[in-house]
Design a protein around this motif. Sequence first.
Motif, mmCIF file in Angstrom:
data_model
loop_
_atom_site.group_PDB
_atom_site.id
_atom_site.type_symbol
_atom_site.label_atom_id
_atom_site.label_comp_id
_atom_site.label_asym_id
_atom_site.label_seq_id
_atom_site.Cartn_x
_atom_site.Cartn_y
_atom_site.Cartn_z
ATOM 1 N N UNK A 134 0.838 -1.197 0.000
ATOM 2 C CA UNK A 134 0.000 0.000 0.000
ATOM 3 C C UNK A 134 0.871 1.244 0.000
ATOM 4 N N UNK A 135 0.605 2.127 -0.940
ATOM 5 C CA UNK A 135 1.429 3.324 -1.067
ATOM 6 C C UNK A 135 0.511 4.540 -1.033
ATOM 7 N N UNK A 136 0.752 5.408 -0.060
ATOM 8 C CA UNK A 136 -0.128 6.568 0.070
ATOM 9 C C UNK A 136 0.667 7.838 0.249
ATOM 10 N N UNK A 193 -11.266 10.717 3.180
ATOM 11 C CA UNK A 193 -12.430 10.421 2.327
ATOM 12 C C UNK A 193 -13.437 9.558 3.075
ATOM 13 N N UNK A 194 -14.696 9.803 2.807
ATOM 14 C CA UNK A 194 -15.802 8.932 3.242
ATOM 15 C C UNK A 194 -16.144 8.963 4.725
ATOM 16 N N UNK A 195 -15.578 9.885 5.513
ATOM 17 C CA UNK A 195 -15.874 9.834 6.959
ATOM 18 C C UNK A 195 -17.346 10.130 7.266
ATOM 19 N N UNK A 196 -18.023 10.840 6.360
ATOM 20 C CA UNK A 196 -19.431 11.150 6.609
ATOM 21 C C UNK A 196 -20.386 10.157 5.948
ATOM 22 N N UNK A 233 -5.323 3.674 -2.486
ATOM 23 C CA UNK A 233 -5.429 4.008 -1.063
ATOM 24 C C UNK A 233 -6.402 5.156 -0.790
ATOM 25 N N UNK A 234 -6.943 5.124 0.417
ATOM 26 C CA UNK A 234 -7.860 6.171 0.866
ATOM 27 C C UNK A 234 -7.164 7.529 0.898
ATOM 28 N N UNK A 235 -5.871 7.526 1.219
ATOM 29 C CA UNK A 235 -5.141 8.803 1.235
ATOM 30 C C UNK A 235 -5.139 9.436 -0.161
ATOM 31 N N UNK A 236 -5.039 8.621 -1.204
ATOM 32 C CA UNK A 236 -5.108 9.161 -2.574
ATOM 33 C C UNK A 236 -6.472 9.775 -2.835
ATOM 34 N N UNK A 237 -7.509 9.059 -2.403
ATOM 35 C CA UNK A 237 -8.880 9.565 -2.593
ATOM 36 C C UNK A 237 -9.097 10.854 -1.810
ATOM 37 N N UNK A 238 -8.402 10.978 -0.699
ATOM 38 C CA UNK A 238 -8.585 12.151 0.159
ATOM 39 C C UNK A 238 -7.986 13.411 -0.469
ATOM 40 N N UNK A 239 -7.064 13.235 -1.403
ATOM 41 C CA UNK A 239 -6.446 14.386 -2.074
ATOM 42 C C UNK A 239 -7.113 14.729 -3.396
#
Length: 331
Positions: A214-216, A298-301, A256-262
């Motif tokens: 996993x790479x974020x 991402x997706x916390x809500x 990764x979720x970190x990618x989605x978060x950016x």
Amino acid sequence: MIKEYTKEEIICLLSDEKNETSLLKQADAVRHQYVGDEVHLRGLIEFSNICRNNCQYCGLQRDNKILPRYHMEEDELLQTAQNAVNMGFKTLVLQSGEDMYYTQARMCRIIEQIKKNDVALTLSIGERDYTDYKAFYEAGADRYLIRIETTDQNLYHQLDPGMNWQRRHECLLMLKEIGYELGSGIMVGLPNQTLDSIADDLLYLQKIEVDMAGIGPFIPHPQTPLKNANGNNLHLALRTMAMMRLMLPDINIPATTAMESLHPRGRIMALQGGANVVMPNVTEGEYRRLYELYPNKACVDDTPLHCRTCIGMKITAIGRTIGQGYGGHKK
Ligand code: 5AD
Ligand code: FES
């Protein structure tokens, strides 16, 4: 035949911003050839945000006194797992900070209960001793996820003076030896991290033969000492991930979720640049917000069902299919 990359070649490809599109395209073709078009989903349960460590980059670091802490009780965790199984997930990932409330005995009970279902089980609960890892494996855990974060030992010790790189490395070796499918990975864009060091990271993951990487991108968290650091380098993270696919063509690589978060299409960009796994968050209620590794996650809500539906649609929209099996590493 797959090509062996030298460190110089890796650095060159990582630095080549203008050929990023062709690098991701090449990784996408290798992904298609080696692991096919299925995208494997893992239901991620964030069952405790309590952590004994103090990693400078992480929002869950123990010095973050503002963050309300929680851990799910055993029955709550089992219920969350059951709900994820009922939604059709074939792999569950139990992730937490290093929370010693979850003793060996307690973890083993949970693992045995969950494994009564038809699912593969991944643990991501940090550094434990050999006897714990062994007991979890014997209780039925199939895979273990623990990122090495960086192979630059100086940087690693700067990021958490209380931790030890060698010990973490030994955790990875123990897990492999016990028989787990091993997941690891790194963050990209850490302060003082160089391309040279990221190339070393990729070569390390190749050398220890991870089954999943996993790479974020590193995302600075306002409640940590690194709040003013640079980071947020989605594109370097994507190039690093694509390189990983070229170097280890048949492993599992998550978007990764970190990618989605950016970026709202971060995971799609990843899935079209070498990734073949997504880990939708199936944590319920307000715990989702409290598992704040980095800001604007991402997706916390959203709800588990919303995310499952959303990601399913996104995957089919790009012509891929949802994996129906356990989606383990096929060598
Ligand atoms: N930015 C990006 N990723 C982070 N992680 C922890 N903190 C951050 C951050 N600020 C990653 C680490 C850890 C994983 C669970 O989350 O790589 O292993
Ligand atoms: Fe969570 Fe799309 S996957 S909202």
